[in-house]
Design an enzyme around this catalytic site. Structure first.
Site, PDB file in Angstrom:
ATOM      1  N   TYR A 149       8.673 -13.974  -5.713  1.00  0.00           N
ATOM      2  CA  TYR A 149       8.294 -12.550  -5.676  1.00  0.00           C
ATOM      3  C   TYR A 149       7.195 -12.273  -6.712  1.00  0.00           C
ATOM      4  O   TYR A 149       6.200 -11.605  -6.420  1.00  0.00           O
ATOM      5  CB  TYR A 149       9.544 -11.718  -5.974  1.00  0.00           C
ATOM      6  CG  TYR A 149       9.333 -10.252  -6.265  1.00  0.00           C
ATOM      7  CD1 TYR A 149       9.167  -9.334  -5.230  1.00  0.00           C
ATOM      8  CD2 TYR A 149       9.346  -9.762  -7.579  1.00  0.00           C
ATOM      9  CE1 TYR A 149       9.012  -7.976  -5.500  1.00  0.00           C
ATOM     10  CE2 TYR A 149       9.192  -8.414  -7.859  1.00  0.00           C
ATOM     11  CZ  TYR A 149       9.026  -7.522  -6.816  1.00  0.00           C
ATOM     12  OH  TYR A 149       8.876  -6.181  -7.083  1.00  0.00           O
ATOM     13  N   LYS A 153       3.390 -10.682  -6.244  1.00  0.00           N
ATOM     14  CA  LYS A 153       2.950  -9.460  -6.933  1.00  0.00           C
ATOM     15  C   LYS A 153       1.754  -9.748  -7.846  1.00  0.00           C
ATOM     16  O   LYS A 153       0.931  -8.861  -8.100  1.00  0.00           O
ATOM     17  CB  LYS A 153       4.110  -8.852  -7.728  1.00  0.00           C
ATOM     18  CG  LYS A 153       5.170  -8.187  -6.856  1.00  0.00           C
ATOM     19  CD  LYS A 153       4.659  -6.898  -6.207  1.00  0.00           C
ATOM     20  CE  LYS A 153       5.755  -6.151  -5.489  1.00  0.00           C
ATOM     21  NZ  LYS A 153       5.323  -4.860  -4.903  1.00  0.00           N
TER      22      LYS A 153
HETATM   23  N1  LIG Z   1      13.427  -2.158  -7.689  1.00  0.00           N
HETATM   24  C1  LIG Z   1      12.763  -2.745  -8.670  1.00  0.00           C
HETATM   25  O1  LIG Z   1      13.341  -3.252  -9.640  1.00  0.00           O
HETATM   26  C2  LIG Z   1      11.254  -2.793  -8.623  1.00  0.00           C
HETATM   27  C3  LIG Z   1      10.572  -3.131  -9.801  1.00  0.00           C
HETATM   28  C4  LIG Z   1       9.175  -3.177  -9.784  1.00  0.00           C
HETATM   29  C5  LIG Z   1       8.493  -2.901  -8.622  1.00  0.00           C
HETATM   30  N2  LIG Z   1       9.178  -2.605  -7.475  1.00  0.00           N
HETATM   31  C6  LIG Z   1       8.404  -2.376  -6.259  1.00  0.00           C
HETATM   32  O2  LIG Z   1       8.564  -1.039  -5.841  1.00  0.00           O
HETATM   33  C7  LIG Z   1       8.424  -0.953  -4.423  1.00  0.00           C
HETATM   34  C8  LIG Z   1       9.611  -0.231  -3.831  1.00  0.00           C
HETATM   35  O3  LIG Z   1      10.775  -0.992  -4.128  1.00  0.00           O
HETATM   36  P1  LIG Z   1      12.270  -0.412  -4.038  1.00  0.00           P
HETATM   37  O4  LIG Z   1      12.931  -0.758  -5.304  1.00  0.00           O
HETATM   38  O5  LIG Z   1      12.242   0.999  -3.572  1.00  0.00           O
HETATM   39  O6  LIG Z   1      12.869  -1.377  -2.916  1.00  0.00           O
HETATM   40  P2  LIG Z   1      13.689  -1.037  -1.591  1.00  0.00           P
HETATM   41  O7  LIG Z   1      14.676   0.032  -1.850  1.00  0.00           O
HETATM   42  O8  LIG Z   1      14.155  -2.367  -1.101  1.00  0.00           O
HETATM   43  O9  LIG Z   1      12.581  -0.447  -0.613  1.00  0.00           O
HETATM   44  C9  LIG Z   1      11.573  -1.253  -0.077  1.00  0.00           C
HETATM   45  C10 LIG Z   1      10.898  -0.480   1.028  1.00  0.00           C
HETATM   46  O10 LIG Z   1       9.849  -1.285   1.577  1.00  0.00           O
HETATM   47  C11 LIG Z   1       9.986  -1.230   2.997  1.00  0.00           C
HETATM   48  N3  LIG Z   1       9.370  -2.383   3.673  1.00  0.00           N
HETATM   49  C12 LIG Z   1       9.709  -3.685   3.572  1.00  0.00           C
HETATM   50  N4  LIG Z   1       8.931  -4.423   4.379  1.00  0.00           N
HETATM   51  C13 LIG Z   1       8.086  -3.560   5.003  1.00  0.00           C
HETATM   52  C14 LIG Z   1       7.034  -3.700   5.950  1.00  0.00           C
HETATM   53  N5  LIG Z   1       6.705  -4.877   6.464  1.00  0.00           N
HETATM   54  N6  LIG Z   1       6.370  -2.586   6.348  1.00  0.00           N
HETATM   55  C15 LIG Z   1       6.690  -1.375   5.847  1.00  0.00           C
HETATM   56  N7  LIG Z   1       7.699  -1.160   4.977  1.00  0.00           N
HETATM   57  C16 LIG Z   1       8.363  -2.251   4.550  1.00  0.00           C
HETATM   58  C17 LIG Z   1      11.471  -1.163   3.236  1.00  0.00           C
HETATM   59  O11 LIG Z   1      11.728  -0.732   4.567  1.00  0.00           O
HETATM   60  P3  LIG Z   1      13.033  -1.189   5.396  1.00  0.00           P
HETATM   61  O12 LIG Z   1      14.095  -0.190   5.017  1.00  0.00           O
HETATM   62  O13 LIG Z   1      12.605  -1.102   6.808  1.00  0.00           O
HETATM   63  O14 LIG Z   1      13.362  -2.588   4.962  1.00  0.00           O
HETATM   64  C18 LIG Z   1      11.849  -0.129   2.191  1.00  0.00           C
HETATM   65  O15 LIG Z   1      11.558   1.165   2.648  1.00  0.00           O
HETATM   66  C19 LIG Z   1       8.263  -2.407  -3.934  1.00  0.00           C
HETATM   67  O16 LIG Z   1       6.907  -2.696  -3.756  1.00  0.00           O
HETATM   68  C20 LIG Z   1       8.842  -3.206  -5.084  1.00  0.00           C
HETATM   69  O17 LIG Z   1       8.329  -4.517  -5.124  1.00  0.00           O
HETATM   70  C21 LIG Z   1      10.534  -2.526  -7.464  1.00  0.00           C
END
Ligand SMILES: NC(=O)c1ccc[n+]([C@@H]2O[C@H](COP(=O)([O-])OP(=O)(O)OC[C@H]3O[C@@H](n4cnc5c(N)ncnc54)[C@H](OP(=O)(O)O)[C@@H]3O)[C@@H](O)[C@H]2O)c1
Length: 245
Positions: A149, A153
């Site tokens: 991952y 990123k």
């Molecule tokens: N959580 C953390 O600790 C963290 C830390 C740093 C950065 N981030 C980043 O923040 C962002 C949001 O993460 P989150 O924590 O909210 O994760 P999350 O709850 O797993 O949400 C991820 C979202 O991305 C969508 N997605 C996945 N594949 C996709 C595709 N091919 N096309 C369109 N949508 C897609 C998912 O949709 P589905 O419901 O259809 O799967 C979901 O809505 C991500 O980029 C993640 O890498 C997260």
């Protein structure tokens, strides 16, 4: 750029942080919020609270045809929030699964890039606008338990810098958001500390308003960024020590 009055598009709007982007944009006075999701029906309830402003749209960022259709249909966008992402918590050597590696690259890097390229002319036509890319502090240093991952990123971070340079002439602000662990489903197996998703969104939208390019929401990310500036090798060694412990 003011968020008030913007026409925003959020990818992964049904996810943990995505839903807070919708709420944050609503609270900041966005005029319209295109809420992109692979299954837009998952946004039925939140859209029902403000149907004139929240428009669920079908959007898989790995699907060229859907992205093209979105650009054509939503040519009024001036704030693009690339929030969609996937993470499979996999190491690189011990448990490599190339399908998962490809998926992380397809969504986190190529999907984000595809959205930026597709919407760049729209943003230009609408006065420049802004792009917000959801990255992570782990784009700057590898966390070996989640190494694959991190690599995807890191590609997204470097792409963000390149896109920023290229779109400067059309006055598009390109913001990279680099939190530590955020309290959502994606990080449910991670230990604390975790920053609240609403804090990540608040910092990201404030960066758009203030014209700040690199954002580190939460203490964990800010401390790590400070350490990375001071002694990047020490941070790398500390991360690899977690694997050994
Ligand atoms: N959580 C953390 O600790 C963290 C830390 C740093 C950065 N981030 C980043 O923040 C962002 C949001 O993460 P989150 O924590 O909210 O994760 P999350 O709850 O797993 O949400 C991820 C979202 O991305 C969508 N997605 C996945 N594949 C996709 C595709 N091919 N096309 C369109 N949508 C897609 C998912 O949709 P589905 O419901 O259809 O799967 C979901 O809505 C991500 O980029 C993640 O890498 C997260």
């Amino acid at each position: 750029m003011q968020v008030q009055g913007t026409i925003a598009l959020v990818t992964g709007a049904n996810g943990g942080i995505g839903q807070y982007y919708i709420q944050g944009l609503q609270a900041a006075g966005a005029t319209r919020i295109y809420a992109g999701a692979r299954h837009p029906e998952s946004l039925k309830n939140i859209a029902a609270t403000d149907p004139d402003r929240i428009i669920p749209i079908p959007l898989d960022i790995t699907d060229e045809a859907l992205v093209k259709a979105a650009v054509e249909a939503y040519s009024d966008v001036n704030l693009l929030i690339n929030n969609a992402g996937v993470g499979f918590n996999q190491r690189l050597v011990a448990e490599i699964n190339f399908d998962k590696v490809r998926s992380e690259i397809e969504v986190n890097y190529l999907g984000m890039l595809r959205m930026c390229l597709a919407f760049a002319p729209v943003l230009k036509a609408n006065g420049g606008g802004a792009i917000v890319n959801m990255l992570t502090i782990l784009a700057k240093v590898n966390f070996p338990l989640n190494a694959s991952y991190c690599a995807s990123k890191a590609a997204a971070l470097l792409a963000t810098q390149g896109i920023r340079a290229e779109l400067a002439s059309q006055k598009t602000l390109v913001v990279g958001v680099m939190p530590g662990t955020v309290d959502t489903g994606m990080s449910k197996d991670f230990p604390p500390p975790k920053v609240a998703p609403e804090e990540v969104v608040r910092a990201a939208l404030q960066a758009v308003i203030d014209g700040v390019e690199d954002v580190y929401p939460g203490e964990q990310a800010q401390e790590m960024q400070a350490q990375l500036l001071q002694d990047p090798k020490a941070v790398e060694k500390w991360m690899s020590g977690i694997l050994a412990s």
